[in-house]
Write a protein that holds these residues in place. Structure first.
Motif, PDB file in Angstrom:
ATOM      1  N   GLU A  18      -1.046  -4.244 -10.287  1.00 56.22           N
ATOM      2  CA  GLU A  18      -1.101  -2.923  -9.684  1.00 56.22           C
ATOM      3  C   GLU A  18      -2.530  -2.379  -9.797  1.00 56.22           C
ATOM      4  OE1 GLU A  18       1.672  -0.361 -11.585  1.00 56.22           O
ATOM      5  OE2 GLU A  18       3.411  -1.622 -11.172  1.00 56.22           O
ATOM      6  N   TYR A  19      -3.027  -1.888  -8.679  1.00 52.16           N
ATOM      7  CA  TYR A  19      -4.305  -1.177  -8.649  1.00 52.16           C
ATOM      8  C   TYR A  19      -4.009   0.289  -8.357  1.00 52.16           C
ATOM      9  CZ  TYR A  19      -6.540  -5.766  -8.327  1.00 52.16           C
ATOM     10  OH  TYR A  19      -6.962  -7.061  -8.565  1.00 52.16           O
ATOM     11  N   ASP A  20      -4.254   1.143  -9.341  1.00 53.85           N
ATOM     12  CA  ASP A  20      -4.091   2.575  -9.133  1.00 53.85           C
ATOM     13  C   ASP A  20      -5.415   3.176  -8.670  1.00 53.85           C
ATOM     14  OD1 ASP A  20      -1.520   3.662  -9.515  1.00 53.85           O
ATOM     15  OD2 ASP A  20      -1.621   3.178 -11.649  1.00 53.85           O
ATOM     16  N   LEU A  21      -5.344   3.897  -7.554  1.00 53.37           N
ATOM     17  CA  LEU A  21      -6.517   4.584  -7.012  1.00 53.37           C
ATOM     18  C   LEU A  21      -6.357   6.061  -7.347  1.00 53.37           C
ATOM     19  CD1 LEU A  21      -6.605   2.786  -3.534  1.00 53.37           C
ATOM     20  CD2 LEU A  21      -7.549   2.012  -5.715  1.00 53.37           C
ATOM     21  N   SER A  22      -6.778   6.444  -8.551  1.00 52.27           N
ATOM     22  CA  SER A  22      -6.511   7.780  -9.082  1.00 52.27           C
ATOM     23  C   SER A  22      -7.437   8.812  -8.449  1.00 52.27           C
ATOM     24  CB  SER A  22      -6.691   7.792 -10.602  1.00 52.27           C
ATOM     25  OG  SER A  22      -5.817   6.850 -11.201  1.00 52.27           O
ATOM     26  N   VAL A  23      -6.822   9.872  -7.946  1.00 51.33           N
ATOM     27  CA  VAL A  23      -7.554  10.920  -7.223  1.00 51.33           C
ATOM     28  C   VAL A  23      -8.303  11.810  -8.217  1.00 51.33           C
ATOM     29  CG1 VAL A  23      -7.298  12.955  -5.765  1.00 51.33           C
ATOM     30  CG2 VAL A  23      -5.936  10.896  -5.305  1.00 51.33           C
ATOM     31  N   VAL A  24      -9.584  12.047  -7.936  1.00 48.97           N
ATOM     32  CA  VAL A  24     -10.400  12.984  -8.710  1.00 48.97           C
ATOM     33  C   VAL A  24     -10.652  14.252  -7.883  1.00 48.97           C
ATOM     34  CG1 VAL A  24     -12.598  13.359  -9.896  1.00 48.97           C
ATOM     35  CG2 VAL A  24     -11.485  11.112  -9.989  1.00 48.97           C
ATOM     36  N   ARG A  25     -11.159  14.088  -6.658  1.00 41.96           N
ATOM     37  CA  ARG A  25     -11.401  15.221  -5.763  1.00 41.96           C
ATOM     38  C   ARG A  25     -10.412  15.169  -4.616  1.00 41.96           C
ATOM     39  NH1 ARG A  25     -17.382  15.152  -4.004  1.00 41.96           N
ATOM     40  NH2 ARG A  25     -17.791  13.385  -5.362  1.00 41.96           N
ATOM     41  N   ARG A  26      -9.650  16.249  -4.438  1.00 45.25           N
ATOM     42  CA  ARG A  26      -8.588  16.278  -3.439  1.00 45.25           C
ATOM     43  C   ARG A  26      -9.125  16.847  -2.132  1.00 45.25           C
ATOM     44  NH1 ARG A  26      -2.898  17.804  -6.070  1.00 45.25           N
ATOM     45  NH2 ARG A  26      -3.463  19.914  -5.430  1.00 45.25           N
TER      46      ARG A  26
ATOM     47  N   ARG B  39       0.842  -1.197   0.000  1.00 47.57           N
ATOM     48  CA  ARG B  39       0.000   0.000   0.000  1.00 47.57           C
ATOM     49  C   ARG B  39       0.875   1.244   0.000  1.00 47.57           C
ATOM     50  NH1 ARG B  39      -2.815  -3.203   4.840  1.00 47.57           N
ATOM     51  NH2 ARG B  39      -1.839  -4.991   3.843  1.00 47.57           N
ATOM     52  N   ILE B  40       0.708   2.106  -1.011  1.00 43.84           N
ATOM     53  CA  ILE B  40       1.440   3.362  -1.114  1.00 43.84           C
ATOM     54  C   ILE B  40       0.437   4.502  -1.215  1.00 43.84           C
ATOM     55  CG2 ILE B  40       3.077   4.725  -2.469  1.00 43.84           C
ATOM     56  CD1 ILE B  40       4.289   2.134  -3.471  1.00 43.84           C
ATOM     57  N   ASN B  41       0.590   5.485  -0.339  1.00 46.51           N
ATOM     58  CA  ASN B  41      -0.265   6.671  -0.363  1.00 46.51           C
ATOM     59  C   ASN B  41       0.600   7.914  -0.221  1.00 46.51           C
ATOM     60  OD1 ASN B  41      -2.161   4.485   1.350  1.00 46.51           O
ATOM     61  ND2 ASN B  41      -3.205   5.587  -0.286  1.00 46.51           N
ATOM     62  N   ASN B  42       0.339   8.909  -1.090  1.00 44.51           N
ATOM     63  CA  ASN B  42       1.092  10.157  -1.079  1.00 44.51           C
ATOM     64  C   ASN B  42       0.159  11.351  -0.913  1.00 44.51           C
ATOM     65  OD1 ASN B  42       4.175   9.811  -2.008  1.00 44.51           O
ATOM     66  ND2 ASN B  42       2.933   8.227  -2.997  1.00 44.51           N
ATOM     67  N   LEU B  43       0.571  12.275  -0.053  1.00 43.04           N
ATOM     68  CA  LEU B  43      -0.129  13.547   0.134  1.00 43.04           C
ATOM     69  C   LEU B  43       0.833  14.677  -0.212  1.00 43.04           C
ATOM     70  CD1 LEU B  43      -1.752  12.918   3.654  1.00 43.04           C
ATOM     71  CD2 LEU B  43      -2.772  12.444   1.415  1.00 43.04           C
ATOM     72  N   VAL B  44       0.309  15.781  -0.769  1.00 40.59           N
ATOM     73  CA  VAL B  44       1.125  16.966  -1.020  1.00 40.59           C
ATOM     74  C   VAL B  44       0.591  18.119  -0.179  1.00 40.59           C
ATOM     75  CG1 VAL B  44       1.822  16.282  -3.335  1.00 40.59           C
ATOM     76  CG2 VAL B  44      -0.285  17.579  -3.038  1.00 40.59           C
ATOM     77  N   LYS B  45       1.522  18.997   0.206  1.00 42.35           N
ATOM     78  CA  LYS B  45       1.168  20.121   1.068  1.00 42.35           C
ATOM     79  C   LYS B  45       0.756  21.313   0.207  1.00 42.35           C
ATOM     80  CE  LYS B  45       2.932  22.878   4.927  1.00 42.35           C
ATOM     81  NZ  LYS B  45       4.112  23.161   5.779  1.00 42.35           N
TER      82      LYS B  45
ATOM     83  N   ARG C  97      -2.011  13.456  -7.142  1.00 38.08           N
ATOM     84  CA  ARG C  97      -2.493  12.845  -8.372  1.00 38.08           C
ATOM     85  C   ARG C  97      -1.334  12.254  -9.161  1.00 38.08           C
ATOM     86  NH1 ARG C  97      -6.071  17.808  -9.028  1.00 38.08           N
ATOM     87  NH2 ARG C  97      -8.178  17.097  -8.508  1.00 38.08           N
ATOM     88  N   GLY C  98      -1.641  11.234  -9.990  1.00 40.61           N
ATOM     89  CA  GLY C  98      -0.630  10.646 -10.847  1.00 40.61           C
ATOM     90  C   GLY C  98      -0.646   9.126 -10.766  1.00 40.61           C
TER      91      GLY C  98
END
Length: 898
Positions: A531-539, A462-468, A477-478
């Motif tokens: 690989e399952y990409d969980l692509s962000v739509v609403r941040r 499980r990989i999750n990334n947040l940006v400030k 996103r990406g």
């Protein structure tokens, strides 16, 4: 309730021990101990018998024996041991109403040693016996027995081999480096049969799979002969599994401990891995409209977890008529926790940082081992042995990283947060059937077959990334930045061997023979990564102080279009067939000179098929080669104390399956990708070694080696938008040369009343020079090879006090390696350097009476910082790419022998 049950169980266990301690064994008439005369080390597997009767026994791991059922009378008692003069104590009076105690000290027999063809494996736990084997062998070998492993507090095979000169472990890399040559240049075997790797990143199985509970000895062959495996340039590391020592035994042990970093940590444990380390690997399926993941994204918190180990072992010898059948069983469960704070950085060629993050990493390692060894000997001419082993090993980690990364381009500050949760769940089954026949006084047959099956899982990474941003921390996103990943490696590995040996007459020690035979290895690999990409739509913003990814990633938000799902599958398959035929001859030319000459023919065929990188890279690659491989080993004994050995051979090194498939693997700070254009390496090896046997337990050994490697393979860093590491035949050739020294000495060894007082010292070290002119390297003058530490030093100081039924051993163990290349820099990047560090361990063990044993281990006492560094071209300053401290490990163990 659980704690109450634990205390009740502990109380019951202690009650059994107390009862056994105070109970009298009325059937025992004679007991005693057998030791080496010079070293005072216990001799394991010596036979003690009443002359003229069927009453006998075999000494245990501490040299103890017992004789039961002896009627009143006067008897002669005989003691025999391989390589020692037989002793007979005459006119011993036995009375049934009392126990007679007899201790024996045996003298080595040089003539008998020269006559020995095979030293019984059951005896190889002893340091003096492994040294005796080294002395007798024509092909140079270094061995570590079970008693030495125990004395140095070694927990597994990896720890065992790193105590041998010229061998070191690189941080972050699973397997060891031998004389500057890493995983692909070595080969690991179990009872001389090769075993597969559980990880597609590696050629060899991780050595820490094999705990010392199942190890009888570990042999390291750095020189090669005709009857040995050929896909090797550094060493063949062979693990001999435990067998029954004596007529029977039953042992139980338990230990617990802590890592000092863990005690004060906010430890995190990922969801979906049970108490035994088995991970839930079920995938959600093909319906991308359903959020079907069974495991949570949010880890749980665990306070001050305790390391623990439980082992039960035992066996028995049963006489079937006049022929012995023996079995030995081991079951073991281990769980270890570790935690560290890590600095993670990366830089561009100038030295400016492209990544600067602080990480907190929680690790859990869990393993179970079940081993069974069955042996039957018929008329002392036919021996058949079956060995089964099941190893389950898992590692789970949760890492939180906070800081700057150039990938966070959607943030003005390039700051963000990453959580990476990863489990590796590996299962290995080994089945080995071996047989030895004495067909006639001159002909012997040695044959066997093994079938290995391995399943290596990386389930639900499980990989999750947040940006400030100005709104706070929001999902990035990406592709690949919000990901769940499942990989499976399945391997079937069949090995065959058969060899005939004909004993040639000679007028010296009857060592001469000629042998010829066949070896085959058939490997079938299949690997898939989903690989399952969980692509962000609403941040939507996250509270960084109280993260809950499960509140964002769920069925409701998928239905509402907050994020979408995508699925991709990468696959590759490998078929590897190696067929070998060999002939080698050993001949004693003079009283001191013995020669071993061999030649081997190998036919190698490897087929790789791949469909990777989201379907963007498809194809196949084949390697089909024939090799003729000569070898020469000479041993010249100046006398019984001094021996000189010369060895020369040609071997080869094949690329690993993953290295010739362009599959991409993503880690925290790097990405790697295979290279289908890799070619095998040819290795030319020369060794010269002088041994001075000071006594049966003391040694001074000095040696030198040289290797010329055509088309050497190495990992390199390539300049690309993705920042990938890859693999190349880095040069036309590479040279490896060096010197090694080993010294074992008893500083004093004194006899005291009913015991011994002994202080011993051990030291080994090596200097290794490696050089290759790498056209792609930033430094065009030449480079060291990846993982090659110029200096390696290992030392230990052991004190032993044995008196009557109490036996105390304490050991201080020191290790050091100098700076070495972690990755060769190319295309403007400087080399990544792993900085050298010293380590110090303290180990103490005590045996109290006939049943109790205690152990205390304190590892990594210096707690030195592990770090990777690189120098920037413009700044000329050192950049720390990775830095952390593993913490000290403290443990206390109890053993009970029934």
């Amino acid at each position: 309730m659980k704690k109450a049950k634990l205390w009740i169980g502990a109380a019951a266990f202690m009650s059994v021990i107390a009862t056994d301690l105070f109970a009298a064994d009325l059937n025992v008439n004679v007991r005693g101990r057998v030791k080496d005369y010079e070293s005072k080390e216990p001799l394991i597997g010596a036979t003690v018998r009443i002359v003229g009767s069927s009453i006998g026994a075999v000494t245990d791991i501490d040299g103890n024996f017992q004789l039961s059922g002896v009627e009143d009378g006067i008897y002669d008692i005989e003691i025999k041991y391989v390589g020692y003069k037989t002793v007979v104590k005459r006119q011993i009076k036995i009375e049934n109403s009392q126990v007679t105690t007899l201790d024996f000290e045996l003298h080595s027999d040089a003539q008998m040693l020269s006559d020995v063809t095979v030293v019984a494996k059951a005896n190889r736990e002893s340091e003096s016996v492994t040294l005796m084997e080294q002395k007798k062998s024509v092909v140079a070998i270094q061995s570590v027995g079970a008693r030495e492993l125990s004395r140095k507090g070694v927990g597994d095979a990896q720890g065992a081999v790193t105590k041998i000169s010229g061998i070191s472990k690189q941080e972050g890399v699973k397997n060891v480096f031998v004389r500057g040559l890493g995983d692909r240049y070595n080969i690991t075997t179990l009872n001389r049969f090769p075993i597969p790797s559980e990880d597609p990143e590696y050629k060899n199985i991780a050595l820490d799979f094999f705990s010392t509970d199942i190890i009888q000895s570990v042999d390291v062959n750095k020189t090669f002969g005709g009857g040995m495996l050929s896909d090797v340039g550094g060493a063949n590391i062979n693990i001999s599994s435990k067998e029954l020592v004596g007529m029977g035994e039953l042992n139980a042990s338990v230990s617990g401990g802590v890592n000092t970093n863990v005690v004060s940590s906010d430890f995190m444990k990922m969801d979906g891995v049970n108490a035994f380390g088995f991970a839930d690997s079920k995938q959600p399926g093909d319906d991308l409209g359903v959020y079907g993941f069974r495991n949570k994204l949010d880890p749980s918190r665990k306070s001050a977890p305790v390391n623990q180990s439980y082992t039960l072992s035992g066996g028995k010898e049963i006489m079937l008529g006049d022929n012995p059948f023996s079995f030995y069983l081991v079951a073991n469960h281990n769980k270890n926790y570790s935690y560290y704070d890590e600095e993670v950085r990366n830089s561009i060629t100038s030295g400016d940082l492209s990544q600067d993050m602080q990480g907190e990493i929680s690790n859990v390692e869990t393993s179970q081992i079940v081993m069974a060894d069955l042996g039957y000997r018929h008329n002392n001419k036919h021996h058949i042995q079956y060995n089964f082993m099941m190893v389950h090993a898992s590692r789970e980690s949760v890492g939180d990283y906070l800081g700057m990364d150039a990938d966070y381009q959607s943030s003005d500050t390039y700051e963000g947060f990453m959580r990476r949760q990863q489990a590796n769940d590996n299962l290995l089954f080994v089945n080995q059937l071996r047989t030895q026949w004495e067909l006639s006084p001159r002909w012997n047959l040695d044959a066997g077959v093994s079938y290995n099956k391995i399943k290596g899982l990386e389930p639900d990474r499980r990989i999750n990334n947040l940006v400030k941003t100005d709104e706070g921390y929001v999902p990035m996103r990406g592709t690949g930045v919000q990901q769940r990943y499942f990989s499976e490696l399945h391997e079937d590995d069949i090995n065959l061997r058969a060899g005939l040996t004909y004993k040639l007459p000679d007028k010296y020690d009857q060592l001469s023979n000629i042998s010829f035979g066949y070896m085959g290895r058939l490997v079938d690999d299949s690997f898939s990564a989903t690989e399952y990409d969980l692509s962000v739509v609403r941040r939507l913003p996250f509270d960084i102080s109280d993260l809950s990814f499960d509140e964002y990633y769920n069925q409701t938000n998928l239905d509402d279009g907050v994020f979408t799902q995508d699925k991709n599958v990468d696959e590759y398959g490998v078929n590897k067939n190696i067929h070998s035929a060999y002939v080698e001859a050993t001949y004693q030319l003079t009283h001191g000179l013995v020669a071993n000459v061999g030649v081997k023919y190998d036919n190698v065929n490897i087929d790789v098929n791949y469909n990777v990188n989201r379907g963007g890279t498809q194809g196949e690659r084949s390697i089909d080669k024939n090799y003729v491989l000569p070898s020469l080993n000479l041993r010249y004994n100046f006398n019984d104390k001094h021996a000189l050995r010369l060895a020369a051979s040609k071997t080869y090194t094949l690329p690993q399956a993953k290295e010739i498939s362009p599959f991409r693997y993503v880690s925290v700070s790097f990405k790697s990708q295979g290279n289908p254009d890799l070619k095998p390496s040819d290795n030319y090896n020369v060794d010269l070694k002088w041994d001075f046997y000071l006594s049966n337990s003391e040694l001074l050994s000095v040696g030198g080696f040289y290797k010329y490697i055509k088309n050497p393979i190495s990992r390199i860093e390539i300049a690309s938008a993705g920042g990938f590491l890859s693999y190349e035949n880095i040069a036309d050739h590479a040279t490896v040369a060096g010197a090694e020294i080993e010294f074992r000495k008893d500083l004093f060894s004194r006899q005291i009343t009913d015991g011994v007082n002994k202080l011993s010292f051990g030291l080994n070290g090596s200097y290794t020079y490696t050089h290759a002119k790498v056209p792609l390297a930033t430094d065009h003058t030449g480079s060291q090879l990846e993982g090659a530490a110029p200096w390696i030093v290992n030392a230990d100081l052991s004190y032993r006090l044995q008196k009557k039924k109490c036996d105390l051993t304490t050991t201080l163990v020191f290790n050091y390696f100098s700076d070495r290349i972690y990755t060769i820099g190319t295309e403007g990047f400087q080399d990544i350097i792993e900085n050298g560090i010293p380590t110090l361990d303290f180990v103490a063990s005590a045996k109290i009476g006939n049943h109790f044993g205690l152990s205390l281990k304190a590892r990594n006492l210096l707690n030195s910082a592990r770090q990777l560094t690189r120098t920037g071209n413009d700044t000329n300053e050192e950049v720390i790419l990775s830095k952390y401290r593993k913490g000290m490990e403290l443990s206390l163990g109890v053993t009970y022998e029934f």
